[in-house]
Design a protein around this motif. Structure first.
Motif, PDB file in Angstrom:
ATOM      1  N   SER A 162       0.816  -1.116  -0.108  1.00 45.46           N
ATOM      2  CA  SER A 162       0.017   0.029   0.004  1.00 45.46           C
ATOM      3  C   SER A 162       0.985   1.352   0.134  1.00 45.46           C
ATOM      4  O   SER A 162       1.992   1.188   0.556  1.00 45.46           O
ATOM      5  CB  SER A 162      -1.197  -0.018   1.219  1.00 45.46           C
ATOM      6  OG  SER A 162      -0.349  -0.203   2.550  1.00 45.46           O
ATOM      7  N   PHE A 164       1.523   5.811   0.509  1.00 48.68           N
ATOM      8  CA  PHE A 164       1.522   6.538   1.646  1.00 48.68           C
ATOM      9  C   PHE A 164       0.244   7.142   2.064  1.00 48.68           C
ATOM     10  O   PHE A 164      -0.023   7.887   3.030  1.00 48.68           O
ATOM     11  CB  PHE A 164       2.634   7.513   1.652  1.00 48.68           C
ATOM     12  CG  PHE A 164       2.562   8.665   0.683  1.00 48.68           C
ATOM     13  CD1 PHE A 164       1.710   9.712   1.135  1.00 48.68           C
ATOM     14  CD2 PHE A 164       3.065   8.731  -0.451  1.00 48.68           C
ATOM     15  CE1 PHE A 164       1.817  10.888   0.260  1.00 48.68           C
ATOM     16  CE2 PHE A 164       2.857   9.697  -1.441  1.00 48.68           C
ATOM     17  CZ  PHE A 164       2.317  10.891  -0.891  1.00 48.68           C
ATOM     18  N   LYS A 188       2.598  -5.010   3.396  1.00 46.78           N
ATOM     19  CA  LYS A 188       3.684  -4.043   3.452  1.00 46.78           C
ATOM     20  C   LYS A 188       3.184  -2.643   3.270  1.00 46.78           C
ATOM     21  O   LYS A 188       3.062  -2.298   1.887  1.00 46.78           O
ATOM     22  CB  LYS A 188       4.611  -4.552   2.499  1.00 46.78           C
ATOM     23  CG  LYS A 188       5.987  -3.727   2.792  1.00 46.78           C
ATOM     24  CD  LYS A 188       7.041  -3.444   1.545  1.00 46.78           C
ATOM     25  CE  LYS A 188       6.662  -2.193   0.613  1.00 46.78           C
ATOM     26  NZ  LYS A 188       6.891  -0.943   1.622  1.00 46.78           N
ATOM     27  N   GLY A 221      11.000   0.155   1.627  1.00 46.42           N
ATOM     28  CA  GLY A 221      10.295   0.209   0.561  1.00 46.42           C
ATOM     29  C   GLY A 221      10.545  -1.010  -0.508  1.00 46.42           C
ATOM     30  O   GLY A 221      10.017  -1.992  -0.314  1.00 46.42           O
ATOM     31  N   THR A 240      -1.309  -0.711  -4.577  1.00 43.83           N
ATOM     32  CA  THR A 240      -1.479   0.516  -4.820  1.00 43.83           C
ATOM     33  C   THR A 240      -0.217   1.506  -4.792  1.00 43.83           C
ATOM     34  O   THR A 240       0.543   1.271  -3.591  1.00 43.83           O
ATOM     35  CB  THR A 240      -2.567   0.965  -3.876  1.00 43.83           C
ATOM     36  OG1 THR A 240      -3.716   0.178  -4.340  1.00 43.83           O
ATOM     37  CG2 THR A 240      -3.153   2.397  -4.263  1.00 43.83           C
ATOM     38  N   GLY A 241      -0.084   2.071  -5.738  1.00 46.44           N
ATOM     39  CA  GLY A 241       1.132   3.088  -5.688  1.00 46.44           C
ATOM     40  C   GLY A 241       1.336   3.779  -7.180  1.00 46.44           C
ATOM     41  O   GLY A 241       0.469   3.850  -8.050  1.00 46.44           O
ATOM     42  N   SER A 242       2.534   4.140  -7.251  1.00 46.66           N
ATOM     43  CA  SER A 242       2.673   4.977  -8.398  1.00 46.66           C
ATOM     44  C   SER A 242       2.914   3.992  -9.746  1.00 46.66           C
ATOM     45  O   SER A 242       3.110   2.837  -9.707  1.00 46.66           O
ATOM     46  CB  SER A 242       4.241   5.770  -8.602  1.00 46.66           C
ATOM     47  OG  SER A 242       5.255   4.894  -8.291  1.00 46.66           O
ATOM     48  N   LEU A 264      -2.815   2.493  -9.963  1.00 46.03           N
ATOM     49  CA  LEU A 264      -1.635   3.128 -10.098  1.00 46.03           C
ATOM     50  C   LEU A 264      -1.994   4.652 -10.142  1.00 46.03           C
ATOM     51  O   LEU A 264      -3.143   5.032  -9.488  1.00 46.03           O
ATOM     52  CB  LEU A 264      -1.104   2.966 -11.458  1.00 46.03           C
ATOM     53  CG  LEU A 264      -0.743   1.083 -11.423  1.00 46.03           C
ATOM     54  CD1 LEU A 264      -0.071   0.879 -12.592  1.00 46.03           C
ATOM     55  CD2 LEU A 264      -0.027   0.799 -10.129  1.00 46.03           C
ATOM     56  N   GLY A 265      -1.273   5.449 -10.701  1.00 46.09           N
ATOM     57  CA  GLY A 265      -1.193   6.993 -10.674  1.00 46.09           C
ATOM     58  C   GLY A 265      -2.598   7.529 -11.195  1.00 46.09           C
ATOM     59  O   GLY A 265      -3.064   7.060 -12.177  1.00 46.09           O
ATOM     60  N   CYS A 297      -4.744   9.946  -5.573  1.00 42.81           N
ATOM     61  CA  CYS A 297      -4.819   9.423  -7.000  1.00 42.81           C
ATOM     62  C   CYS A 297      -5.806   9.979  -7.824  1.00 42.81           C
ATOM     63  O   CYS A 297      -5.761  10.226  -8.840  1.00 42.81           O
ATOM     64  CB  CYS A 297      -4.748   7.932  -6.812  1.00 42.81           C
ATOM     65  SG  CYS A 297      -6.173   7.497  -5.918  1.00 42.81           S
ATOM     66  N   GLU A 395       1.762  13.524 -13.201  1.00 40.04           N
ATOM     67  CA  GLU A 395       1.008  13.578 -11.687  1.00 40.04           C
ATOM     68  C   GLU A 395       1.827  14.282 -10.996  1.00 40.04           C
ATOM     69  O   GLU A 395       2.876  14.159 -10.696  1.00 40.04           O
ATOM     70  CB  GLU A 395       0.957  12.125 -11.258  1.00 40.04           C
ATOM     71  CG  GLU A 395       0.229  12.025 -10.237  1.00 40.04           C
ATOM     72  CD  GLU A 395      -0.088  10.500  -9.542  1.00 40.04           C
ATOM     73  OE1 GLU A 395       1.292   9.920  -9.469  1.00 40.04           O
ATOM     74  OE2 GLU A 395      -0.912  10.161  -8.967  1.00 40.04           O
ATOM     75  N   PHE A 461     -13.925   0.939  -7.872  1.00 40.30           N
ATOM     76  CA  PHE A 461     -12.748   2.078  -8.092  1.00 40.30           C
ATOM     77  C   PHE A 461     -11.428   1.655  -8.739  1.00 40.30           C
ATOM     78  O   PHE A 461     -10.883   0.593  -8.298  1.00 40.30           O
ATOM     79  CB  PHE A 461     -12.522   2.437  -6.713  1.00 40.30           C
ATOM     80  CG  PHE A 461     -11.528   3.857  -6.661  1.00 40.30           C
ATOM     81  CD1 PHE A 461     -12.085   5.028  -6.409  1.00 40.30           C
ATOM     82  CD2 PHE A 461     -10.299   3.356  -6.683  1.00 40.30           C
ATOM     83  CE1 PHE A 461     -10.999   5.963  -6.437  1.00 40.30           C
ATOM     84  CE2 PHE A 461      -9.349   4.585  -6.391  1.00 40.30           C
ATOM     85  CZ  PHE A 461      -9.536   5.826  -6.554  1.00 40.30           C
TER      86      PHE A 461
HETATM   87  P1  NAD Z   1       4.992   4.180  -4.312  1.00 41.24           P
HETATM   88  O1  NAD Z   1       4.772   3.839  -5.917  1.00 41.24           O
HETATM   89  O2  NAD Z   1       6.270   4.958  -4.164  1.00 41.24           O
HETATM   90  O3  NAD Z   1       5.016   3.154  -3.389  1.00 41.24           O
HETATM   91  C1  NAD Z   1       3.795   2.114  -3.272  1.00 41.24           C
HETATM   92  C2  NAD Z   1       4.253   1.097  -2.327  1.00 41.24           C
HETATM   93  O4  NAD Z   1       5.115   0.153  -3.150  1.00 41.24           O
HETATM   94  C3  NAD Z   1       5.027   1.380  -1.233  1.00 41.24           C
HETATM   95  O5  NAD Z   1       4.534   0.624  -0.050  1.00 41.24           O
HETATM   96  C4  NAD Z   1       6.387   1.139  -1.551  1.00 41.24           C
HETATM   97  O6  NAD Z   1       7.385   0.779  -0.425  1.00 41.24           O
HETATM   98  C5  NAD Z   1       6.434  -0.257  -2.465  1.00 41.24           C
HETATM   99  N1  NAD Z   1       7.352  -0.120  -3.172  1.00 41.24           N
HETATM  100  C6  NAD Z   1       8.365   0.593  -3.757  1.00 41.24           C
HETATM  101  N2  NAD Z   1       9.013   0.157  -4.821  1.00 41.24           N
HETATM  102  C7  NAD Z   1       8.728  -1.021  -4.837  1.00 41.24           C
HETATM  103  C8  NAD Z   1       9.160  -2.186  -5.697  1.00 41.24           C
HETATM  104  N3  NAD Z   1      10.089  -2.245  -6.369  1.00 41.24           N
HETATM  105  N4  NAD Z   1       8.581  -3.447  -5.578  1.00 41.24           N
HETATM  106  C9  NAD Z   1       7.453  -3.712  -4.528  1.00 41.24           C
HETATM  107  N5  NAD Z   1       6.985  -2.503  -3.949  1.00 41.24           N
HETATM  108  C10 NAD Z   1       7.672  -1.695  -4.120  1.00 41.24           C
HETATM  109  O7  NAD Z   1       3.910   5.081  -4.270  1.00 41.24           O
HETATM  110  P2  NAD Z   1       3.620   6.135  -3.057  1.00 41.24           P
HETATM  111  O8  NAD Z   1       4.439   7.354  -3.424  1.00 41.24           O
HETATM  112  O9  NAD Z   1       3.477   5.439  -1.832  1.00 41.24           O
HETATM  113  O10 NAD Z   1       2.040   6.701  -3.265  1.00 41.24           O
HETATM  114  C11 NAD Z   1       1.624   7.615  -4.371  1.00 41.24           C
HETATM  115  C12 NAD Z   1       1.293   7.011  -5.700  1.00 41.24           C
HETATM  116  O11 NAD Z   1       0.298   5.914  -5.514  1.00 41.24           O
HETATM  117  C13 NAD Z   1       0.652   7.962  -6.554  1.00 41.24           C
HETATM  118  O12 NAD Z   1       1.115   7.681  -7.822  1.00 41.24           O
HETATM  119  C14 NAD Z   1      -0.826   7.697  -6.451  1.00 41.24           C
HETATM  120  O13 NAD Z   1      -1.341   8.271  -7.716  1.00 41.24           O
HETATM  121  C15 NAD Z   1      -0.792   6.146  -6.517  1.00 41.24           C
HETATM  122  N6  NAD Z   1      -2.035   5.777  -5.714  1.00 41.24           N
HETATM  123  C16 NAD Z   1      -3.015   5.273  -6.608  1.00 41.24           C
HETATM  124  C17 NAD Z   1      -4.260   4.817  -6.008  1.00 41.24           C
HETATM  125  C18 NAD Z   1      -5.198   4.190  -6.832  1.00 41.24           C
HETATM  126  O14 NAD Z   1      -6.279   3.626  -6.446  1.00 41.24           O
HETATM  127  N7  NAD Z   1      -5.169   4.072  -8.359  1.00 41.24           N
HETATM  128  C19 NAD Z   1      -4.639   5.012  -4.747  1.00 41.24           C
HETATM  129  C20 NAD Z   1      -3.579   5.776  -4.077  1.00 41.24           C
HETATM  130  C21 NAD Z   1      -2.424   6.277  -4.437  1.00 41.24           C
END
Ligand code: NAD
Length: 503
Positions: A162, A164, A188, A221, A240-242, A264-265, A297, A395, A461
């Protein structure tokens, strides 16, 4: 600003410094520690456990054993439902603890963690707790001499990763549906915001989730996340992340043929037509880019305004955003808090600087706010950029709004669809036919008409294009966490009639 241990001691906040593995709180194998930074001061306020790879292995082994012996997957949906509904009520009972932790960790205004983050997370457990008894297969009509039916089965061990920005909600949106159908989990969270997951571990255990069914690894991370993705003991990844990290996760998982739910983003456009109700629209627009300090996001950092009202809207916005209360997250009146980290603040500042260099005009904001050493940035409105500027195509993830004029409906649609992302989009109009036409034409997974961020546990969603392919919320999320099995049982024809019977 760095702090001393004496300062931390006076902070009077104690966090657990263990990992939750196999139903017990265990010290990290290598004794690792992760600093917790308060974004509203930049100060270290404590530390939590930092897992090593051997802890990841232990957590996966615990989740694997818990899945394989059926202590959770072997329960009926109704039995699992009772536990999930207890989780929902315990979250509501501990609302204040969770709200305070989330506010401290992310810098979110306490107003919103009390009103949105915790209640919405409890709603997710209630929703999937209610669905758990209804996860059925179906009987299929077939010309075969057979009885054919389908079963929905859990995938096994889910690696939940997940981000931040909404730690509690986006953990709940994975844990609740994954548990509802019988999976076990290794979770994680982001290294920036681990606190609410620690409280969540306590709540899950108190609600009766059996040992080993939910395991938490806090700490670094990419190393821990990648170990989770690569491990053969993990059956699927809920990420969920970038978009950047999502691509890495999907490419590693793809080689292993491991399913990934990828959220994703985003970089949504909000289209305001000249017929819109401007009194309502201004509040909607402000909410769409300042909520969570723009770190969401489905934020709408791109405002498209029909030309006859363009100058008026820019003028009203430039004034109105300066009246939105910005300040300490612990203050009940605060609507805009700090960004999550110094790095995020620098990133936003750099993107605004680039936007100005690219010809943008700052209508308001465009600067840091000096308050307590926190990571504050003024809500910023930028006009006059070309559509290929980075601030429009990328973004931003900060309280920054770009405004572009358009002349026709088709131009608005083309501009809205012109980035790589496709998570959300908005249409502000009083013309219902236009609302339908434009909603159908927009390349996004979620469309809001005459509002923004109207979300509910029952409504799917997720995005398209570079915003991913997962769907959270609604019954649809359950498809990610289950696999379909078909069972076809031959039906023998009737035995041949016996000859020579009684006449
Ligand atoms: P991030 O991609 O930096 O990190 C997300 C998670 O992935 C963290 O727990 C991180 O520690 C982990 N991570 C990092 N590198 C990894 C790897 N190589 N393998 C596996 N896990 C890894 O994202 P962030 O900065 O924490 O969150 C912001 C991003 O999340 C923005 O781009 C936002 O748009 C996106 N987001 C998307 C949604 C959605 O539902 N589409 C919701 C919330 C946030």
């Amino acid at each position: 600003m760095s702090s001393t241990d004496a300062e931390i001691a006076t902070d009077a906040r104690a966090f657990r410094t263990e990992l939750f593995i196999g139903g017990r709180w265990v010290a990290p194998a290598e004794g690792g520690r992760l600093e917790v930074i308060d974004p509203s001061t930049g100060r270290r306020v404590g530390e939590v456990a930092a897992a090593s790879i051997s802890d990841v292995d232990a957590a996966i082994a615990a989740a694997r054993a818990a899945f394989d012996d059926g202590r959770w997957s072997g329960l009926s949906g109704r039995q699992r439902s009772r536990v999930l509904l207890r989780v929902a009520s315990l979250m509501r009972e501990r609302l204040e603890d969770l709200a305070q932790a989330e506010s401290l960790d992310v810098g979110k205004p306490i107003l919103f963690t009390r009103m949105i983050d915790v209640p919405n997370s409890a709603d997710l457990f209630e929703y999937y707790g209610t669905l758990a008894p209804h996860i059925d297969g179906s009987v299929r009509d077939t010309p075969l001499p057979a009885f054919a039916y389908t079963r929905r089965e859990p995938r096994g061990v889910v690696g939940a990763i997940s981000p931040f920005n909404f730690p509690l909600i986006l953990s709940s949106s994975k844990i609740a549906p994954a548990l509802a159908v019988g999976n076990t989990i290794v979770h994680k969270p982001s290294p920036l915001t681990p606190l609410s997951a620690i409280l969540m571990s306590e709540i899950l255990a108190d609600a009766g989730v059996p040992d080993g069914v939910y395991n938490l690894i806090t700490g670094g991370g990419s190393d821990l996340g990648e170990a989770l993705v690569r491990h053969p003991g993990v059956d699927m990844i809920a990420f969920t992340g970038s978009t950047k990290v999502g691509r890495e996760v999907a490419s590693v998982a793809g080689r292993l043929l491991k399913p990934v739910a990828a959220e994703l983003g985003g970089n949504a456009a909000n289209i305001v037509f000249a017929d819109a109700d401007l009194d309502k629209v201004i509040g909607t627009v402000i909410n769409s880019f300042v909520f969570n300090t723009g770190q969401f996001c489905m934020a709408a950092p791109r405002l498209l305004v029909e030309r006859p009202i363009y100058e008026t809207v820019v003028g009203i916005l430039a004034d109105a955003v300066t009246h939105v209360p910005l300040g300490r997250p612990s203050d009940d009146a605060t609507v805009i808090g700090p960004l999550v980290s110094a790095a995020q603040l620098e990133r936003v500042e750099a993107m605004v600087g680039d936007a100005v260099a690219a010809g943008g005009t700052v209508a308001t904001g465009g600067e840091r706010i000096d308050l307590d050493g926190g990571f504050y940035y003024a809500p910023t409105v930028i006009a006059g950029l070309g559509n290929d500027a980075d601030a429009i195509q990328e973004e931003v993830f900060g309280p920054v709004l770009t405004v572009q004029p358009f002349d026709t409906e088709s131009e608005a649609i083309a501009l809205a669809n012109s980035t790589d992302y496709g998570l959300a989009a908005g249409i502000q109009t009083t013309d219902i036919s236009r609302a339908h036409r434009v909603a159908n034409a927009l390349h996004a997974g979620i469309i809001w008409v005459n509002g923004w961020a109207m979300l509910d546990a029952a409504v799917p969603f997720g995005g398209v294009k570079a915003s991913g392919w997962g769907r959270e919320n609604g019954p649809e999320a359950l498809e990610s966490y289950t696999r379909m099995k078909s069972v076809t049982i031959a039906i023998d024809p009737p035995a041949a009639p016996e000859h020579g019977g009684a006449s």
